[in-house]
Design an enzyme around this catalytic site. Structure first.
Site, PDB file in Angstrom:
ATOM      1  N   THR A 104      45.517  27.260  34.266  1.00 44.11           N
ATOM      2  CA  THR A 104      46.151  28.078  34.060  1.00 44.11           C
ATOM      3  C   THR A 104      46.004  29.569  34.930  1.00 44.11           C
ATOM      4  O   THR A 104      44.629  29.724  35.627  1.00 44.11           O
ATOM      5  CB  THR A 104      46.014  28.564  32.404  1.00 44.11           C
ATOM      6  OG1 THR A 104      44.811  28.895  32.219  1.00 44.11           O
ATOM      7  CG2 THR A 104      46.344  27.454  31.627  1.00 44.11           C
ATOM      8  N   ASN A 116      45.997  33.497  34.533  1.00 45.62           N
ATOM      9  CA  ASN A 116      46.094  34.470  33.630  1.00 45.62           C
ATOM     10  C   ASN A 116      46.673  35.636  34.089  1.00 45.62           C
ATOM     11  O   ASN A 116      46.205  36.244  35.081  1.00 45.62           O
ATOM     12  CB  ASN A 116      44.506  34.761  33.336  1.00 45.62           C
ATOM     13  CG  ASN A 116      43.831  33.700  32.420  1.00 45.62           C
ATOM     14  OD1 ASN A 116      43.679  33.710  31.199  1.00 45.62           O
ATOM     15  ND2 ASN A 116      43.578  32.376  33.043  1.00 45.62           N
ATOM     16  N   GLU A 120      48.161  33.262  29.418  1.00 46.21           N
ATOM     17  CA  GLU A 120      47.873  32.285  30.530  1.00 46.21           C
ATOM     18  C   GLU A 120      48.912  31.237  30.379  1.00 46.21           C
ATOM     19  O   GLU A 120      49.570  30.657  29.589  1.00 46.21           O
ATOM     20  CB  GLU A 120      46.383  31.624  30.198  1.00 46.21           C
ATOM     21  CG  GLU A 120      46.313  31.340  28.795  1.00 46.21           C
ATOM     22  CD  GLU A 120      44.836  30.947  28.558  1.00 46.21           C
ATOM     23  OE1 GLU A 120      44.322  30.231  29.543  1.00 46.21           O
ATOM     24  OE2 GLU A 120      44.123  31.209  27.492  1.00 46.21           O
TER      25      GLU A 120
END
Length: 308
Positions: A206, A208, A256
């Site tokens: 992911t 962020n 995220e």
């Protein structure tokens, strides 16, 4: 659109103007601005929007957090899309707050060359909010400014389109209704920052997001179908807002996003996330394996939404 400030070294053009904070530049705002443009075209004048860079209440109350739909820069960009000729950005100060409606209108007329003021159907200004449209008309007649009352926007549904209503939708995670009121998908802009790097370990890396404007509202915790914009390219993605209860790896609320079909290093890069649909609330699972299984299901469901 030309952006003007009080320090702009120009001679202001005679214009038809309206005034407001215009947070979100939603459908109601756009309808008001379209009326300004129509009146300006009929009068042979320029069209103007008068707004403020900081929420007036925050100027008067330092600890007030406005939960903005748009930052000042985002608002200016959206106003530019309306076809208005000028955006006059005025600093709202305690001194301005003490001005009466008549005093403020006099400044608009003499300093900024506002010849016609189009007033939103429910808008009031000046320190004495007991004054209303009839008072503005009278003051305008005294100083040679025409004052017109704008038509109210009707969505055709039993929904009042307002910035506060859109904030309510976002607080509920209802990004679809928010988009209907805004006329575009709600979005967050910011910078990609380092996270806990757990997503990569479980097969779903992911990015962020640290939002640029700390006063901007963040939608409710949960999982969303989103579009991600990087260097002008749009990607699909699934986004999670919340505290990662299954992983228990921090107390900070995170934003995220797992970007589909993307693997480049984008730390410290600007990113924009456009919300398409709320998928589910944030959940705590009994094991990491259950979490992974649910994320796989989320991925399938989000891709189906984005393909429609």
């Amino acid at each position: 659109m030309q952006l003007l400030t009080e320090t702009s070294n120009i001679t202001f053009c005679p214009s038809v103007a309206t005034i407001g904070f215009f947070d979100g530049v939603h459908r109601g705002h756009r309808y008001l601005i379209e009326q300004v443009r129509e009146v300006a075209a009929a009068r042979g004048l320029a069209s103007s929007v008068i707004t403020f860079p900081v929420h007036p209440r925050k100027v008067m109350q330092a600890d007030y957090r406005p939960e903005l739909l748009t930052s000042c820069e985002e608002k200016v960009a959206l106003l530019a899309e309306t076809g208005i000729d000028y955006c006059m950005m005025l600093e709202f100060t305690p001194e301005v707050a003490r001005l009466s409606a008549k005093q403020f209108m006099h400044i608009l007329k003499e300093r900024y060359q506002v010849q016609v003021l189009v007033v939103g159907y429910d808008h009031r200004f000046g320190h004495n909010r007991s004054e209303g449209f009839e008072d503005y008309v009278r003051y305008g007649q005294e100083m040679g400014m025409e004052v017109l009352l704008a038509h109210a926007y009707s969505s055709g549904e039993n929904i009042t389109v307002s910035s506060s209503m859109i904030r309510h939708f976002l607080q509920q995670g209802n990004v679809s209704s928010a988009a209907e009121c805004l006329s575009y998908n709600f979005f967050l802009e910011g910078t990609v920052v380092g996270g806990y790097r757990v997503g990569r370990k479980i097969g779903f890396p992911t990015a962020n997001l640290r939002v640029n404007d700390p006063d901007k509202i963040i939608p409710a915790d949960g999982v969303y179908a989103v579009y991600v914009f990087l260097d002008g390219v749009r990607y699909g993605g699934m986004l999670s807002i919340g505290y990662r209860p299954t992983l228990a790896n921090g107390t900070d609320r995170s934003i995220e996003v797992n970007i589909f079909h993307f693997s480049a290093d984008i730390y410290n890069q600007p990113m924009r996330i456009s919300f398409v649909r709320y998928m589910r609330p944030e959940l705590k699972f009994d094991s990491v394996e259950e979490l992974i299984a649910r994320i796989r299901q989320d991925e399938t469901e989000v891709k189906t939404v984005l393909e429609k």
